[in-house]
Design a protein around this motif. Structure first.
Motif, PDB file in Angstrom:
ATOM      1  N   ALA A 268       1.063  -1.343  -0.005  1.00  0.00           N
ATOM      2  CA  ALA A 268       0.190  -0.175  -0.083  1.00  0.00           C
ATOM      3  C   ALA A 268       0.919   1.251  -0.108  1.00  0.00           C
ATOM      4  CB  ALA A 268      -0.887   0.046   1.298  1.00  0.00           C
ATOM      5  N   SER A 269       1.985   1.072   0.811  1.00  0.00           N
ATOM      6  CA  SER A 269       3.009   2.429   0.844  1.00  0.00           C
ATOM      7  C   SER A 269       3.716   2.683  -0.812  1.00  0.00           C
ATOM      8  CB  SER A 269       3.999   2.104   1.747  1.00  0.00           C
ATOM      9  OG  SER A 269       5.013   1.177   1.319  1.00  0.00           O
ATOM     10  N   LEU A 270       3.441   1.794  -1.521  1.00  0.00           N
ATOM     11  CA  LEU A 270       3.762   1.864  -3.031  1.00  0.00           C
ATOM     12  C   LEU A 270       2.854   2.475  -3.684  1.00  0.00           C
ATOM     13  CD1 LEU A 270       5.871  -1.377  -3.282  1.00  0.00           C
ATOM     14  CD2 LEU A 270       6.868   0.744  -2.801  1.00  0.00           C
ATOM     15  N   GLY A 271       1.639   2.449  -3.208  1.00  0.00           N
ATOM     16  CA  GLY A 271       0.716   3.142  -3.961  1.00  0.00           C
ATOM     17  C   GLY A 271       0.022   2.009  -5.107  1.00  0.00           C
ATOM     18  N   VAL A 272       0.113   0.654  -4.725  1.00  0.00           N
ATOM     19  CA  VAL A 272      -0.265  -0.365  -5.536  1.00  0.00           C
ATOM     20  C   VAL A 272      -1.638  -0.893  -4.740  1.00  0.00           C
ATOM     21  CG1 VAL A 272       0.246  -2.624  -6.622  1.00  0.00           C
ATOM     22  CG2 VAL A 272       2.148  -0.900  -6.416  1.00  0.00           C
ATOM     23  N   SER A 273      -2.670  -1.043  -5.514  1.00  0.00           N
ATOM     24  CA  SER A 273      -4.088  -1.912  -5.045  1.00  0.00           C
ATOM     25  C   SER A 273      -3.512  -3.406  -4.781  1.00  0.00           C
ATOM     26  CB  SER A 273      -4.960  -1.523  -5.832  1.00  0.00           C
ATOM     27  OG  SER A 273      -4.951  -2.510  -7.052  1.00  0.00           O
ATOM     28  N   LYS A 274      -4.354  -3.842  -3.643  1.00  0.00           N
ATOM     29  CA  LYS A 274      -3.995  -5.176  -3.075  1.00  0.00           C
ATOM     30  C   LYS A 274      -4.261  -6.061  -4.560  1.00  0.00           C
ATOM     31  CE  LYS A 274      -5.509  -8.598   0.236  1.00  0.00           C
ATOM     32  NZ  LYS A 274      -6.582  -8.756   1.172  1.00  0.00           N
ATOM     33  N   LYS A 275      -5.601  -5.836  -5.234  1.00  0.00           N
ATOM     34  CA  LYS A 275      -5.861  -6.554  -6.334  1.00  0.00           C
ATOM     35  C   LYS A 275      -4.694  -6.729  -7.502  1.00  0.00           C
ATOM     36  CE  LYS A 275      -8.695  -9.211  -8.555  1.00  0.00           C
ATOM     37  NZ  LYS A 275      -8.967 -10.507  -8.056  1.00  0.00           N
ATOM     38  N   HIS A 276      -4.085  -5.509  -7.760  1.00  0.00           N
ATOM     39  CA  HIS A 276      -3.251  -5.261  -8.967  1.00  0.00           C
ATOM     40  C   HIS A 276      -1.784  -6.286  -8.284  1.00  0.00           C
ATOM     41  CE1 HIS A 276      -4.988  -1.506 -10.682  1.00  0.00           C
ATOM     42  NE2 HIS A 276      -4.987  -2.550 -11.587  1.00  0.00           N
ATOM     43  N   ALA A 277      -1.552  -6.016  -7.016  1.00  0.00           N
ATOM     44  CA  ALA A 277      -0.258  -6.708  -6.430  1.00  0.00           C
ATOM     45  C   ALA A 277      -0.554  -8.009  -6.334  1.00  0.00           C
ATOM     46  CB  ALA A 277      -0.083  -6.152  -5.094  1.00  0.00           C
ATOM     47  N   GLU A 278      -1.888  -8.713  -6.065  1.00  0.00           N
ATOM     48  CA  GLU A 278      -2.138 -10.245  -6.326  1.00  0.00           C
ATOM     49  C   GLU A 278      -2.005 -10.592  -7.681  1.00  0.00           C
ATOM     50  OE1 GLU A 278      -5.860 -10.750  -4.777  1.00  0.00           O
ATOM     51  OE2 GLU A 278      -5.189 -10.133  -2.543  1.00  0.00           O
ATOM     52  N   ASN A 279      -2.374  -9.928  -8.821  1.00  0.00           N
ATOM     53  CA  ASN A 279      -2.535 -10.392  -9.944  1.00  0.00           C
ATOM     54  C   ASN A 279      -0.561 -10.238 -10.724  1.00  0.00           C
ATOM     55  OD1 ASN A 279      -5.098 -10.388 -10.197  1.00  0.00           O
ATOM     56  ND2 ASN A 279      -5.623  -8.581 -10.992  1.00  0.00           N
ATOM     57  N   TRP A 280      -0.192  -9.498 -10.170  1.00  0.00           N
ATOM     58  CA  TRP A 280       1.047  -9.257 -10.679  1.00  0.00           C
ATOM     59  C   TRP A 280       1.969 -10.160 -10.212  1.00  0.00           C
ATOM     60  CZ3 TRP A 280       1.956  -3.064  -9.865  1.00  0.00           C
ATOM     61  CH2 TRP A 280       1.136  -2.510 -10.763  1.00  0.00           C
ATOM     62  N   GLN A 281       1.876 -10.698  -8.946  1.00  0.00           N
ATOM     63  CA  GLN A 281       2.737 -11.807  -8.166  1.00  0.00           C
ATOM     64  C   GLN A 281       2.356 -13.087  -8.717  1.00  0.00           C
ATOM     65  OE1 GLN A 281       2.980 -11.196  -3.667  1.00  0.00           O
ATOM     66  NE2 GLN A 281       1.526  -9.575  -4.442  1.00  0.00           N
ATOM     67  N   LYS A 282       0.964 -13.105  -9.096  1.00  0.00           N
ATOM     68  CA  LYS A 282       0.681 -14.364  -9.960  1.00  0.00           C
ATOM     69  C   LYS A 282       1.272 -14.697 -11.240  1.00  0.00           C
ATOM     70  CE  LYS A 282      -4.057 -14.951  -8.057  1.00  0.00           C
ATOM     71  NZ  LYS A 282      -5.321 -14.705  -8.402  1.00  0.00           N
ATOM     72  N   LEU A 283       1.564 -13.420 -11.895  1.00  0.00           N
ATOM     73  CA  LEU A 283       2.169 -13.338 -13.265  1.00  0.00           C
ATOM     74  C   LEU A 283       3.607 -13.781 -12.969  1.00  0.00           C
ATOM     75  CD1 LEU A 283       0.505 -10.311 -15.284  1.00  0.00           C
ATOM     76  CD2 LEU A 283       0.460 -12.867 -15.823  1.00  0.00           C
ATOM     77  N   ALA A 284       4.084 -13.221 -11.998  1.00  0.00           N
ATOM     78  CA  ALA A 284       5.736 -13.278 -11.694  1.00  0.00           C
ATOM     79  C   ALA A 284       5.844 -14.856 -11.212  1.00  0.00           C
ATOM     80  CB  ALA A 284       6.287 -12.400 -10.684  1.00  0.00           C
ATOM     81  N   SER A 285       5.021 -15.636 -10.771  1.00  0.00           N
ATOM     82  CA  SER A 285       5.197 -16.976 -10.319  1.00  0.00           C
ATOM     83  C   SER A 285       5.005 -17.891 -11.267  1.00  0.00           C
ATOM     84  CB  SER A 285       4.114 -17.278  -9.231  1.00  0.00           C
ATOM     85  OG  SER A 285       2.833 -17.230  -9.606  1.00  0.00           O
TER      86      SER A 285
END
Length: 92
Positions: free
Chosen positions: A48-65
């Protein structure tokens, strides 16, 4: 959800450091490992301190995995078909 190839690659790269963030700072039983004033306590607070929404962070982490070979293969299949990448229909 249809996204461009470049956007998908960028989101994957953004997810790489996010998946490595600590889930919590320090050990909950150790007083010496407690976070200093102003430090973010949890992974969610750090994101959150990076200004990234939880949903975006989850999706991006899934792509990275997704293993690189599978990711590249799916992009190549979409490019060869001349269609935009649809993440709901793909393995990632």
């Amino acid at each position: 959800m249809a996204v461009g190839f470049f956007q998908l690659r960028a989101e994957r790269r953004a997810g790489e450091p996010l998946k490595d963030l600590q889930k919590a700072v320090g050990n909950q039983h150790s007083k010496s490992a407690s976070p200093q004033r102003g430090e973010k306590h949890t992974k969610g607070e750090q994101i959150a301190s990076l200004g990234v929404s939880k949903k975006h962070a989850e999706n991006w982490q899934k792509l990275a995995s997704v293993p690189q070979e599978i990711f590249d293969g799916e992009l190549k299949r979409s490019q060869n078909a001349g269609s935009p990448v649809n993440t709901r229909e793909r393995q990632f």
